[in-house]
Design a protein around this motif. Structure first.
Motif, PDB file in Angstrom:
ATOM      1  N   VAL A  79      -4.486  -1.017  -1.603  1.00 48.82           N
ATOM      2  CA  VAL A  79      -3.885  -0.325  -0.459  1.00 48.82           C
ATOM      3  C   VAL A  79      -3.761  -1.285   0.718  1.00 48.82           C
ATOM      4  N   GLY A  80      -4.828  -2.025   1.007  1.00 43.13           N
ATOM      5  CA  GLY A  80      -4.806  -2.967   2.122  1.00 43.13           C
ATOM      6  C   GLY A  80      -3.805  -4.088   1.928  1.00 43.13           C
ATOM      7  N   LEU A  81      -3.756  -4.649   0.703  1.00 42.31           N
ATOM      8  CA  LEU A  81      -2.844  -5.759   0.443  1.00 42.31           C
ATOM      9  C   LEU A  81      -1.385  -5.322   0.552  1.00 42.31           C
ATOM     10  N   LEU A  82      -1.062  -4.170  -0.011  1.00 39.89           N
ATOM     11  CA  LEU A  82       0.326  -3.694   0.038  1.00 39.89           C
ATOM     12  C   LEU A  82       0.732  -3.318   1.463  1.00 39.89           C
ATOM     13  N   LEU A  83      -0.203  -2.781   2.242  1.00 41.50           N
ATOM     14  CA  LEU A  83       0.092  -2.519   3.653  1.00 41.50           C
ATOM     15  C   LEU A  83       0.365  -3.827   4.395  1.00 41.50           C
ATOM     16  N   ALA A  84      -0.435  -4.854   4.113  1.00 41.67           N
ATOM     17  CA  ALA A  84      -0.246  -6.147   4.778  1.00 41.67           C
ATOM     18  C   ALA A  84       1.094  -6.775   4.391  1.00 41.67           C
ATOM     19  N   ILE A 132       7.297   1.693   1.420  1.00 39.18           N
ATOM     20  CA  ILE A 132       7.409   2.335   0.114  1.00 39.18           C
ATOM     21  C   ILE A 132       6.612   1.564  -0.931  1.00 39.18           C
ATOM     22  N   MET A 133       6.377   0.282  -0.686  1.00 37.50           N
ATOM     23  CA  MET A 133       5.633  -0.532  -1.654  1.00 37.50           C
ATOM     24  C   MET A 133       4.178  -0.088  -1.777  1.00 37.50           C
TER      25      MET A 133
END
Length: 569
Positions: free
Chosen positions: A317-322, A338-339
């Protein structure tokens, strides 16, 4: 007990779910095919002129020119080749729909491959990946508002395309198990991202890097994917020389956009704080749950040391938000987040009881992360559909599909009133332009401006045809000293070679070269809109002024000047 490294809904139904998933995908593709075959009229939205860039390229490609090689492009060349293909297949398609859906021939087969693998674990993962993807593909709306009145969003369509490609990367990393399918999907998507918008390729990089480090992608898969990409890019370079020229243009664009990065991150974060804030809190709650040894939140037990620590919901979740935030710093307003959905889906497919006392916060925060963008797009779509029947269509018989747009009657009236003021008080707008201000702070989002722009392009096109008739000869090449130049498409002429399309003098106007100078001096017809006079238009005039010294200046219409090459017949 740690969770399995790849999420399953527990329903081992083989690939019987494809009986439902593939008809949904194919049926949706058929619906888009039908809609593009109809001469639909849609309401103008902010910066409708972004679609004109595509039609500039479509007109040029029809005349034998090639992106990057024959003219400078603001994004990847594949965007424009796909636009030309779509226009050939759907010549009456509404421009916003045509450009929104031009990647469907690439993304839908890729999604079909992903579904083939995911369907082995049941219906829920497949539907969970498919339905959000279909929604963001179908709806031509951004997730932030650029104007208070409803209309379709033509702004940054290529940014949305890049976000959709990164979504497929995230879905592949988190849900696809087959190394063969991973290799095929990642090869296609990475090549597409590189030749769509380079920042999409860069944003996908950390996702793939950590997928490799955490064992979600095999080393052999990564090597095979890299080799395929290099071979394809090398072949394109050998045959066309396009790749090296494209890299050169990327470097030029990068030097034109050297603003501080921190303000861009702050802007993107503030615009998307509803999603980013909820997602960041969700990642923190998931991390706390993992430290509290809640089984659904823990990293997996097998794999290398990194995987046993980091391959957990909180990390993805954190990596995709970044990654989404990085992409959004370059592409404000697109579908960047959306990713994150595949990571949210992985959470929702697990039994909530596995999160223990954190189950309700996790579920609520996942909803707060997913719902805002979905609700915004659906709301904008509903508003636009509701008002569209009462709008006034652009009067543009020479514009072709570009004129299949409409506005609220008050904007049409406002455009007509302003037009006469622009003509009668040009000196006032010259004075405003000298200060580098705009007549309206939302000038390029104003519906009346976009409507008037199309009306004046129609008037200029008709005037050019009359001029050709009076001279008894046709102009061969045309250039428009404005952000977008639809005249090659509208007038069936060649656009000036070696110039920029989407000519933003602040961000995407390369320095004058001998090649460009020569091409402009040999351009038969150069148009210059003046309703209103704008600083950006004056900068373009100044940029090309020396090359136009041998042209004869005339008033083509009250809102368009024209420069005619004296050597032309």
């Amino acid at each position: 007990m740690a969770t399995d490294s790849f999420v399953s809904d527990g329903v081992h139904s083989g690939r019987r779910s494809l009986v439902w998933l593939y008809p949904i995908l194919l049926g949706f593709a058929g619906l888009l095919f039908v809609l593009q075959s109809l001469p639909l009229v849609l309401p103008i939205g902010p910066m409708y002129w972004d679609v004109l860039i595509y039609y500039d390229a479509i007109g040029r490609i029809a005349q034998g020119q090639h992106p990057v090689i024959d003219f400078f492009v603001p994004v990847g060349p594949l965007e424009y080749y796909l636009a030309a293909l779509s226009n050939a297949l759907f010549p009456v398609a509404q421009p916003v729909l045509l450009t929104q859906w031009l990647w469907v021939p690439v993304t839908f087969p890729v999604m079909a491959l992903i579904l083939w693998d995911v369907s082995a674990r049941g219906m829920k993962p497949g539907l969970g990946l498919l339905l959000p993807f279909l929604m963001v593909t179908a709806l031509p709306f951004n997730v932030i508002d650029f104007y208070p009145y409803p209309g379709t969003d033509a702004f940054g369509i290529y940014n949305r395309h890049g976000a959709h490609l990164i979504y497929l990367v995230a879905a592949t990393v988190l849900f696809v198990r087959s190394p063969v399918i991973q290799t095929i999907v990642l090869s296609v998507v990475l090549l597409s991202a590189a030749f769509c918008k380079i920042t999409a390729f860069l944003a996908a990089g950390p996702i793939l890097l950590f997928a490799l480090l955490l064992g979600r992608i095999r080393v052999s898969t990564a090597v095979a994917t890299a080799l395929i990409c290099l071979v394809v890019a090398g072949a394109v370079e050998l045959v066309t020389g396009m790749v090296s020229l494209y890299v050169r243009d990327i470097i030029v664009l990068a030097t034109e956009n050297t603003g501080a990065l921190l303000p861009r991150f702050l802007t993107a974060a503030s615009q998307h704080f509803n999603v980013l804030g909820a997602g960041a809190i969700l990642a923190c709650v998931l991390l706390v749950a993992a430290l509290a040894y809640e089984p659904a939140a823990e990293a997996r037990e097998e794999g290398n040391r990194l995987a046993r620590v980091f391959d957990a919901d909180w990390f993805w979740v954190g990596l995709l938000l970044a990654s989404g935030l990085f992409y959004e710093t370059q592409n404000t307003g697109s579908h960047a987040f959306i990713m994150v959905w595949p990571a949210l889906l992985a959470i929702l497919l697990k039994p909530m009881a596995g999160y223990g006392r954190f189950a309700i916060p996790v579920l609520a925060l996942a909803a707060f992360t997913a719902v805002p963008d979905i609700s915004t797009m659906l709301h904008k779509a509903a508003r636009t559909a509701a008002v569209a029947p009462g709008y006034i269509k652009v009067d543009g018989p020479d514009l072709g599909p570009i004129g299949q747009a409409s506005v609220k009657d008050v904007f049409a009236e406002q455009a007509e009133r302003k037009r006469q003021i622009y003509i009668d008080h040009r000196d006032t707008y010259e004075a405003i332009a000298e200060t580098e201000a705009l007549p309206s702070f939302l000038q390029f989002s104003d519906h009346d401006y976009q409507y008037m722009l199309l009306e004046e392009i129609q008037a200029a096109a008709a005037a050019v045809k009359r001029l050709e008739d009076s001279r008894g000869s046709r102009f061969e090449t045309v250039l428009n000293l404005d952000f977008a130049n639809p005249f090659p498409f509208i007038l069936d002429m060649k656009g000036s070679y070696h110039v920029a399309i989407g000519a933003d003098p602040y961000r995407a106007l390369p320095p004058m070269t001998d090649q460009t100078f020569k091409a402009v001096t040999e351009t038969d017809l150069v148009l210059a809109p003046v309703c209103p006079v704008l600083h950006s238009r004056n900068l373009l005039k100044a940029h090309y002024a020396e090359a136009l010294a041998g042209h004869e200046k005339i008033e083509l219409t009250p809102c368009f000047e024209a420069y005619l090459r004296r050597a032309a017949p």
